[in-house]
Scaffold this motif. Structure first.
Motif, PDB file in Angstrom:
ATOM      1  N   LEU A 125      -3.480   2.066  12.367  1.00 24.95           N
ATOM      2  CA  LEU A 125      -2.521   3.019  11.825  1.00 24.95           C
ATOM      3  C   LEU A 125      -1.130   2.405  11.784  1.00 24.95           C
ATOM      4  N   ARG A 126      -0.474   2.519  10.646  1.00 26.41           N
ATOM      5  CA  ARG A 126       0.883   1.990  10.454  1.00 26.41           C
ATOM      6  C   ARG A 126       1.908   3.035  10.893  1.00 26.41           C
ATOM      7  N   TYR A 127       2.913   2.595  11.604  1.00 21.98           N
ATOM      8  CA  TYR A 127       4.005   3.470  12.016  1.00 21.98           C
ATOM      9  C   TYR A 127       5.259   3.149  11.222  1.00 21.98           C
ATOM     10  N   VAL A 128       5.971   4.196  10.846  1.00 22.00           N
ATOM     11  CA  VAL A 128       7.205   4.040  10.076  1.00 22.00           C
ATOM     12  C   VAL A 128       8.318   4.779  10.817  1.00 22.00           C
ATOM     13  N   PHE A 129       9.412   4.096  11.049  1.00 23.10           N
ATOM     14  CA  PHE A 129      10.534   4.709  11.746  1.00 23.10           C
ATOM     15  C   PHE A 129      11.336   5.592  10.779  1.00 23.10           C
ATOM     16  N   PRO A 130      11.987   6.649  11.297  1.00 22.05           N
ATOM     17  CA  PRO A 130      12.623   7.645  10.424  1.00 22.05           C
ATOM     18  C   PRO A 130      13.599   7.076   9.394  1.00 22.05           C
ATOM     19  N   LYS A 131      14.478   6.166   9.803  1.00 18.65           N
ATOM     20  CA  LYS A 131      15.434   5.617   8.838  1.00 18.65           C
ATOM     21  C   LYS A 131      14.741   4.731   7.809  1.00 18.65           C
ATOM     22  N   GLU A 132      13.700   4.063   8.247  1.00 19.75           N
ATOM     23  CA  GLU A 132      12.887   3.263   7.328  1.00 19.75           C
ATOM     24  C   GLU A 132      12.210   4.173   6.304  1.00 19.75           C
ATOM     25  N   MET A 133      11.684   5.315   6.773  1.00 15.27           N
ATOM     26  CA  MET A 133      11.026   6.265   5.878  1.00 15.27           C
ATOM     27  C   MET A 133      12.022   6.848   4.876  1.00 15.27           C
ATOM     28  N   GLU A 134      13.223   7.130   5.347  1.00 15.03           N
ATOM     29  CA  GLU A 134      14.259   7.673   4.458  1.00 15.03           C
ATOM     30  C   GLU A 134      14.542   6.708   3.309  1.00 15.03           C
ATOM     31  N   ARG A 135      14.696   5.443   3.637  1.00 13.48           N
ATOM     32  CA  ARG A 135      14.960   4.436   2.603  1.00 13.48           C
ATOM     33  C   ARG A 135      13.751   4.289   1.668  1.00 13.48           C
ATOM     34  N   LEU A 136      12.547   4.309   2.249  1.00 17.30           N
ATOM     35  CA  LEU A 136      11.324   4.147   1.472  1.00 17.30           C
ATOM     36  C   LEU A 136      11.157   5.275   0.458  1.00 17.30           C
ATOM     37  N   LEU A 137      11.353   6.498   0.904  1.00 10.91           N
ATOM     38  CA  LEU A 137      11.185   7.645   0.014  1.00 10.91           C
ATOM     39  C   LEU A 137      12.258   7.659  -1.071  1.00 10.91           C
ATOM     40  N   THR A 138      13.496   7.366  -0.690  1.00  7.66           N
ATOM     41  CA  THR A 138      14.582   7.342  -1.668  1.00  7.66           C
ATOM     42  C   THR A 138      14.327   6.302  -2.754  1.00  7.66           C
ATOM     43  N   SER A 139      13.828   5.140  -2.358  1.00  7.04           N
ATOM     44  CA  SER A 139      13.588   4.062  -3.321  1.00  7.04           C
ATOM     45  C   SER A 139      12.458   4.385  -4.285  1.00  7.04           C
ATOM     46  N   HIS A 140      11.616   5.364  -3.944  1.00  9.79           N
ATOM     47  CA  HIS A 140      10.515   5.755  -4.830  1.00  9.79           C
ATOM     48  C   HIS A 140      10.779   7.079  -5.548  1.00  9.79           C
ATOM     49  N   GLY A 141      12.040   7.492  -5.569  1.00  4.08           N
ATOM     50  CA  GLY A 141      12.411   8.647  -6.382  1.00  4.08           C
ATOM     51  C   GLY A 141      12.198   9.979  -5.720  1.00  4.08           C
ATOM     52  N   PHE A 142      12.326  10.027  -4.390  1.00  6.66           N
ATOM     53  CA  PHE A 142      12.173  11.282  -3.661  1.00  6.66           C
ATOM     54  C   PHE A 142      13.442  11.621  -2.898  1.00  6.66           C
ATOM     55  N   ALA A 182       0.828  -1.202   0.000  1.00 10.90           N
ATOM     56  CA  ALA A 182       0.000   0.000   0.000  1.00 10.90           C
ATOM     57  C   ALA A 182       0.866   1.257   0.000  1.00 10.90           C
ATOM     58  N   GLN A 183       1.924   1.263   0.797  1.00 10.10           N
ATOM     59  CA  GLN A 183       2.838   2.406   0.812  1.00 10.10           C
ATOM     60  C   GLN A 183       3.517   2.569  -0.545  1.00 10.10           C
ATOM     61  N   ASP A 184       3.924   1.455  -1.148  1.00 10.72           N
ATOM     62  CA  ASP A 184       4.543   1.513  -2.475  1.00 10.72           C
ATOM     63  C   ASP A 184       3.573   2.098  -3.497  1.00 10.72           C
ATOM     64  N   GLY A 185       2.309   1.656  -3.430  1.00  9.65           N
ATOM     65  CA  GLY A 185       1.319   2.165  -4.370  1.00  9.65           C
ATOM     66  C   GLY A 185       1.101   3.656  -4.226  1.00  9.65           C
ATOM     67  N   LEU A 186       1.011   4.123  -2.990  1.00 12.16           N
ATOM     68  CA  LEU A 186       0.832   5.559  -2.751  1.00 12.16           C
ATOM     69  C   LEU A 186       2.004   6.359  -3.302  1.00 12.16           C
ATOM     70  N   LEU A 187       3.208   5.990  -2.928  1.00 12.13           N
ATOM     71  CA  LEU A 187       4.375   6.781  -3.323  1.00 12.13           C
ATOM     72  C   LEU A 187       4.620   6.714  -4.830  1.00 12.13           C
ATOM     73  N   SER A 188       4.360   5.565  -5.432  1.00 10.74           N
ATOM     74  CA  SER A 188       4.488   5.467  -6.898  1.00 10.74           C
ATOM     75  C   SER A 188       3.472   6.366  -7.588  1.00 10.74           C
ATOM     76  N   SER A 189       2.236   6.386  -7.072  1.00 14.67           N
ATOM     77  CA  SER A 189       1.190   7.231  -7.646  1.00 14.67           C
ATOM     78  C   SER A 189       1.553   8.706  -7.526  1.00 14.67           C
TER      79      SER A 189
END
Length: 251
Positions: free
Chosen positions: A206-223, A117-124
């Motif tokens: 509600l899903r929680y995301v830790f800061p370093k996890e969020m950093e990797r997630l955003l970077t992997s989706h082109g942000f 779901a997070q991947d779908g949101l960030l890709s969109s």
């Protein structure tokens, strides 16, 4: 799991949070630097969308919930402002436009409960941003006090609803393996004598995301993360922060 119970009563939603607008000055600042249509994802009843439109910005509000969008349309019509309202799934947007600025507020990022779901949101979001476009969102900080809340009923706050006083309490349970907090919100309606005349319960996860996890997630989706704050007043983030505000650029 549709996770919509908390939003199935748009009237109640507005009574409780419509006037809460901490994000507005921050978003106005960023919107003023852009030209073109701004997109408010998971816009709900237009709590932030409509005030931005009233300031002269071109705004499109997108949500998947029919009731919330219907209420938003009624409100913008009553206010005499033009807003484009669209029903779409934020994980699979298909818009005939690109935007210089996309945002989602109210900690809506936490409603995307799985990695897919997070991947779908960030890709969109990435697909619908212009080159160097900005994506802004906030999420609760997964600190110890936030995650280790009592599993027994705990008083939260009180507000007035017409003739009734409404006491709000919550029960929570954190699933560490899934990083999901399961909340039950209890609203007890009391008359002038303090007697409970009605009680409503809603559930949300509600899903929680830790800061370093969020950093990797955003970077992997082109942000690229260009700014991080502890609130919409641009306070620096610390271990005691309650939330994190991310300002990201499409790269």
């Amino acid at each position: 799991m549709n996770n919509f119970e908390e939003y199935d009563d748009p009237e109640l939603y507005d009574k409780e949070i419509e006037s809460y607008l901490p994000e507005l000055p921050f978003l106005k600042k960023w919107a003023s630097e852009k030209s073109g249509t701004i997109i408010d994802l998971a816009c709900g009843t237009g709590r932030v969308t409509i005030p931005l439109a009233e300031k002269g910005f071109q705004v499109t509000g997108i949500d998947v919930h029919n009731g919330m969008l219907k209420k938003a349309q009624q409100k913008s019509s009553s206010a005499g402002v033009e807003v484009g309202w669209l029903k779409q799934d934020c994980m699979n947007l298909n818009l005939e436009m690109k935007s210089p600025l996309i945002f989602t507020v109210g900690n809506s990022f936490q409603h995307f409960l799985t990695n897919e779901a997070q991947d779908g949101l960030l890709s969109s979001v990435n697909r619908h941003l212009e080159d160097d476009g900005i994506f802004i969102f906030g999420t609760r900080f997964p600190g110890v006090e936030e995650l280790l809340q009592p599993t027994t009923e705990e008083y939260w706050r009180t507000y007035r609803d017409g003739e009734y006083k409404v006491d709000v309490s919550t029960i929570s349970h954190y699933d560490g393996l899934e990083q999901i907090q399961h909340y039950t919100t209890i609203r007890k309606y009391k008359d002038g004598h303090g007697e409970i005349v009605d009680e409503k319960r809603t559930n949300i996860s509600l899903r929680y995301v830790f800061p370093k996890e969020m950093e990797r997630l955003l970077t992997s989706h082109g942000f690229e993360i260009v700014e991080i704050y502890a609130d919409w007043k641009e306070t620096p983030v610390t271990n005691e922060s309650d939330e994190i505000i991310y300002v990201c650029r499409k790269v």
